[in-house]
Design an enzyme around this catalytic site. Sequence first.
Site, short mmCIF file in Angstrom:
data_model
loop_
_atom_site.label_atom_id
_atom_site.label_comp_id
_atom_site.label_asym_id
_atom_site.label_seq_id
_atom_site.Cartn_x
_atom_site.Cartn_y
_atom_site.Cartn_z
N THR A 134 0.85 -1.19 0.00
CA THR A 134 0.00 0.00 0.00
C THR A 134 0.89 1.23 0.00
O THR A 134 1.88 1.31 0.74
CB THR A 134 -0.93 0.02 1.22
OG1 THR A 134 -1.87 -1.06 1.11
CG2 THR A 134 -1.72 1.33 1.29
N PHE A 187 1.24 5.09 0.82
CA PHE A 187 0.72 6.16 1.66
C PHE A 187 1.37 7.47 1.26
O PHE A 187 2.50 7.48 0.77
CB PHE A 187 1.02 5.88 3.14
CG PHE A 187 0.33 4.68 3.70
CD1 PHE A 187 -0.84 4.80 4.43
CD2 PHE A 187 0.86 3.41 3.52
CE1 PHE A 187 -1.48 3.70 4.97
CE2 PHE A 187 0.23 2.29 4.05
CZ PHE A 187 -0.94 2.43 4.77
#
Length: 288
Positions: free
Chosen positions: A176, A178
């Site tokens: 992921t 960020f």
Amino acid sequence: MTDRQRVAFQGEPGAYSEEASLLSVPGCEPVPLPSLRDVFESVANKHTDLAVVPVENSQAGSIHETYDLLLEYAGKIFIRGEHELRVRHCLLGIQDTELDRINKAYSHPQALAQAANWLRAHNIQPVAYYDTAGAAKLVSELQDPTIAAVASRRAAEVWGLRVLAADIEDNKTNRTRFVIIGRSPVVHTEQPSEEGKTTLVFSTPNKPGALYHALGCFAKNNVNLTKIESRPSRGEGWEYIFYVDCQGWVTDQDLRRALDCLNEQSRWVKVLGSYPKSVDEANMNSGI
């Protein structure tokens, strides 16, 4: 030396966003908040110094709410950096249960999507919840041996749960991305070792070839696009806005020329942030 920074994240203690906060802003004080909007508000209103929010997952795709909020807060909130986190999902249950007793798993929809095949293979029904660590908290509170949470190993430690299965994500390279956001843009120090990245959003006129000509501004000025994302406009129906990530600092000559061209081809253009590709604590700690 700087004071310990308060960094907002969405979710409960043990969330992946908290882990990303601790890794991308070392020594910070993570501040959990219920929603992504609360996170943006906390930075805009100076209740926290920075925030770390997810923008995309390598398997499940973009987090559209984050993109919408980046546009809504454009000019007040700026992207100051990015951090990629290797996401390892675990199935968490109470201490007195076993994997074969679990029939439901609670988690954030993104996490459930990332472990969909594994859950299906084990006949476990996915149940959407607002947060991965929040799901772990729920399982801890209910003490039901038939339910579990899809969350991090750290969430198990925080909420006193047992890891029933580890690394259950379908894609073993699951990551992921960020972004770190703050109230001021990064000031490029012209250090040759710092590779820049710029995120911007623009809207094109509703006419044939408009997007083609807009994107051509980058190609003819030798600016490499690394991502393009379309989202529905909040104006008239069936009109779209476009988010773009590109290589380079907004102060680079090639990118400046591309932006000048894009302004001519678009209804409007907003730069959401120009920042170092790799997280640099010195940049995170300055200009808040």
